[in-house]
Design an enzyme around this catalytic site. Sequence first.
Site, PDB file in Angstrom:
ATOM      1  CB  THR A  42      30.427  42.635  15.256  1.00 26.94           C
ATOM      2  OG1 THR A  42      30.113  43.897  14.586  1.00 26.94           O
ATOM      3  CG2 THR A  42      30.153  42.863  16.912  1.00 26.94           C
ATOM      4  CB  VAL A  44      28.766  41.793   9.199  1.00 28.15           C
ATOM      5  CG1 VAL A  44      28.348  42.439   7.900  1.00 28.15           C
ATOM      6  CG2 VAL A  44      28.381  40.454   9.182  1.00 28.15           C
ATOM      7  CB  CYS A  45      31.269  45.961  12.184  1.00 27.67           C
ATOM      8  SG  CYS A  45      29.248  45.972  12.654  1.00 27.67           S
ATOM      9  CB  THR A  46      35.769  43.912  11.130  1.00 25.86           C
ATOM     10  OG1 THR A  46      35.362  43.819  12.722  1.00 25.86           O
ATOM     11  CG2 THR A  46      37.180  43.763  10.892  1.00 25.86           C
TER      12      THR A  46
END
Length: 153
Positions: A42, A44-46
């Site tokens: 996803t 923001v996680c990346t």
Amino acid sequence: MSLQPGQPAPQFTLVSSEKKQVSLSDFKGRKVVLHFFPMAFTSVCTVQLCTMRDNFGYYDGLNAVILGVSVDSPFTLAKFKEVENYQFDLLSDFNKEVSPAYGAFYENWILGLNGVSKRAAFVIDEEQNIVYAEVLELATDLPDFAAIAEAVK
């Protein structure tokens, strides 16, 4: 329940993206930067993990290890690590035991998905005590990377 600096870090053993058992106690004598994130792949996680990837040398130079944790399977995390070229282990909290222990857990998340890690960052010292704790309520927010770097120094 939220963990505060000065408290002992909850101990854990999880399966890594390399399908190996990794325990927090393996890193006694080193600092640990522990990043919880909701879901692999996803946006923001990346960004969260890529920021750590791009600053890896800084942490490596300070005798610190970086670990990422989500409820994704080790297989998904292995692919995520490969695609993004992360130099650090991603750990699977598939059984949802560690995220709640760190207060980094959504009972109810988006799209009716329940039991997902909150975005959070912890810095654990050489004696395995918490020296920095940040749990974000909004999954779209990023941790304070400057504060994390300062806590590790």
